[in-house]
Structures are given as C-alpha cells and as structure tokens.
Design a protein around this motif. Sequence first.
Motif, mmCIF file in Angstrom:
data_model
loop_
_atom_site.group_PDB
_atom_site.id
_atom_site.type_symbol
_atom_site.label_atom_id
_atom_site.label_comp_id
_atom_site.label_asym_id
_atom_site.label_seq_id
_atom_site.Cartn_x
_atom_site.Cartn_y
_atom_site.Cartn_z
ATOM 1 N N MET A 1 0.853 -1.182 0.000
ATOM 2 C CA MET A 1 0.000 0.000 0.000
ATOM 3 C C MET A 1 0.890 1.233 0.000
ATOM 4 O O MET A 1 1.828 1.332 0.758
ATOM 5 C CB MET A 1 -0.917 -0.017 1.224
ATOM 6 C CG MET A 1 -1.751 1.225 1.321
ATOM 7 S SD MET A 1 -3.200 1.217 2.407
ATOM 8 C CE MET A 1 -2.655 0.504 3.894
ATOM 9 N N GLY A 2 0.554 2.183 -0.858
ATOM 10 C CA GLY A 2 1.285 3.434 -0.943
ATOM 11 C C GLY A 2 0.388 4.590 -0.564
ATOM 12 O O GLY A 2 -0.584 4.427 0.167
ATOM 13 N N PRO A 24 -3.625 7.339 2.367
ATOM 14 C CA PRO A 24 -3.185 5.975 2.070
ATOM 15 C C PRO A 24 -3.973 5.458 0.868
ATOM 16 O O PRO A 24 -5.148 5.790 0.713
ATOM 17 C CB PRO A 24 -3.531 5.187 3.337
ATOM 18 C CG PRO A 24 -4.069 6.147 4.316
ATOM 19 C CD PRO A 24 -4.266 7.459 3.656
ATOM 20 N N LEU A 25 -3.315 4.689 0.042
ATOM 21 C CA LEU A 25 -3.948 4.193 -1.182
ATOM 22 C C LEU A 25 -4.088 2.684 -1.103
ATOM 23 O O LEU A 25 -3.098 1.966 -0.960
ATOM 24 C CB LEU A 25 -3.104 4.579 -2.392
ATOM 25 C CG LEU A 25 -3.657 4.188 -3.746
ATOM 26 C CD1 LEU A 25 -4.938 4.952 -4.049
ATOM 27 C CD2 LEU A 25 -2.634 4.437 -4.828
ATOM 28 N N GLU A 26 -5.322 2.224 -1.201
ATOM 29 C CA GLU A 26 -5.570 0.790 -1.229
ATOM 30 C C GLU A 26 -5.301 0.246 -2.628
ATOM 31 O O GLU A 26 -5.568 0.917 -3.625
ATOM 32 C CB GLU A 26 -7.004 0.506 -0.814
ATOM 33 C CG GLU A 26 -7.301 0.923 0.606
ATOM 34 C CD GLU A 26 -8.743 0.681 0.993
ATOM 35 O OE1 GLU A 26 -9.431 -0.098 0.313
ATOM 36 O OE2 GLU A 26 -9.168 1.280 1.985
ATOM 37 N N GLU A 27 -4.798 -0.955 -2.694
ATOM 38 C CA GLU A 27 -4.497 -1.575 -3.984
ATOM 39 C C GLU A 27 -5.759 -1.666 -4.832
ATOM 40 O O GLU A 27 -6.827 -2.033 -4.349
ATOM 41 C CB GLU A 27 -3.921 -2.972 -3.769
ATOM 42 C CG GLU A 27 -3.399 -3.579 -5.045
ATOM 43 C CD GLU A 27 -2.635 -4.868 -4.790
ATOM 44 O OE1 GLU A 27 -2.604 -5.698 -5.709
ATOM 45 O OE2 GLU A 27 -2.084 -5.029 -3.694
ATOM 46 N N GLU A 33 -13.075 6.138 -6.207
ATOM 47 C CA GLU A 33 -12.953 5.668 -4.827
ATOM 48 C C GLU A 33 -12.132 6.640 -3.980
ATOM 49 O O GLU A 33 -12.475 6.912 -2.830
ATOM 50 C CB GLU A 33 -12.340 4.264 -4.800
ATOM 51 C CG GLU A 33 -13.286 3.216 -5.353
ATOM 52 C CD GLU A 33 -12.618 1.884 -5.632
ATOM 53 O OE1 GLU A 33 -13.357 0.909 -5.814
ATOM 54 O OE2 GLU A 33 -11.368 1.803 -5.689
ATOM 55 N N VAL A 34 -11.068 7.178 -4.551
ATOM 56 C CA VAL A 34 -10.268 8.176 -3.831
ATOM 57 C C VAL A 34 -11.117 9.420 -3.594
ATOM 58 O O VAL A 34 -11.144 9.982 -2.495
ATOM 59 C CB VAL A 34 -8.969 8.509 -4.589
ATOM 60 C CG1 VAL A 34 -8.239 9.673 -3.928
ATOM 61 C CG2 VAL A 34 -8.062 7.280 -4.679
ATOM 62 N N ARG A 35 -11.843 9.858 -4.617
ATOM 63 C CA ARG A 35 -12.728 11.020 -4.464
ATOM 64 C C ARG A 35 -13.735 10.786 -3.338
ATOM 65 O O ARG A 35 -13.955 11.661 -2.505
ATOM 66 C CB ARG A 35 -13.471 11.276 -5.770
ATOM 67 C CG ARG A 35 -14.439 12.452 -5.683
ATOM 68 C CD ARG A 35 -15.737 12.268 -6.452
ATOM 69 N NE ARG A 35 -16.367 10.994 -6.277
ATOM 70 C CZ ARG A 35 -16.810 10.253 -7.286
ATOM 71 N NH1 ARG A 35 -16.693 10.662 -8.528
ATOM 72 N NH2 ARG A 35 -17.391 9.091 -7.059
ATOM 73 N N ASP A 36 -14.317 9.595 -3.295
ATOM 74 C CA ASP A 36 -15.300 9.290 -2.258
ATOM 75 C C ASP A 36 -14.686 9.357 -0.866
ATOM 76 O O ASP A 36 -15.334 9.789 0.085
ATOM 77 C CB ASP A 36 -15.929 7.929 -2.503
ATOM 78 C CG ASP A 36 -16.826 7.914 -3.737
ATOM 79 O OD1 ASP A 36 -17.161 9.003 -4.264
ATOM 80 O OD2 ASP A 36 -17.185 6.811 -4.186
ATOM 81 N N ARG A 37 -13.434 8.957 -0.726
ATOM 82 C CA ARG A 37 -12.757 9.053 0.580
ATOM 83 C C ARG A 37 -12.533 10.508 0.968
ATOM 84 O O ARG A 37 -12.650 10.864 2.143
ATOM 85 C CB ARG A 37 -11.436 8.294 0.541
ATOM 86 C CG ARG A 37 -11.685 6.783 0.496
ATOM 87 C CD ARG A 37 -10.439 5.960 0.523
ATOM 88 N NE ARG A 37 -9.577 6.328 1.628
ATOM 89 C CZ ARG A 37 -8.252 6.283 1.559
ATOM 90 N NH1 ARG A 37 -7.652 5.899 0.457
ATOM 91 N NH2 ARG A 37 -7.524 6.603 2.606
#
Length: 82
Positions: A1-2, A24-27, A33-37
């Motif tokens: 994870m990066g 943090p970036l999930e694989e 999905e990033v926008r939703d976070r």
Amino acid sequence: MGTVTVLLFASLAERAGTRRLELPLEEGATVGEVRDRVVAQFPQLAPAVPTLMYALDEEYAREDAPVRPGSTLALIPPVSGG
C-alpha cells in the motif's frame, strides 16, 4: 500500500480549508474511490461531485481510472471566466 496526493482547486480548497491531502492508497483503488474518501473526510464537498473533473498525474482521467501509489489526483470544479 502506498499513498496518493490529492490536490483541491478553487471552491473545493476553500470549502475544505486545504489545497493538498496525502491519503493511504488501497491496492486497485480508482479515481472515484479516492474522491469518495475525500468527500467522506470533507462532506461539504459532496454537492460538487456531479460536476467535478479529474486529472491523474497531470492528465484528465475518468472516475474508473486506476490510481497507482505515488500518483497525484487533482479534483477540479467547474470554473468560469471571461
């Protein structure tokens, strides 16, 4: 994870009180999905979601584009000018 760097522009930055986030970036995560976070962290951004544009590593991207560790994702609201 990066990690992913998220840049907020114009009214988004004003509403969130920041221009830059490190998340943090999930694989296998996508732009959407990033926008939703980000919206989960800053619910005041939710009204802008239907009109957002996205740039992933300085190229326009769609919601379903995969985000790689170390990427930069820009959330761009509509802008007008003359």
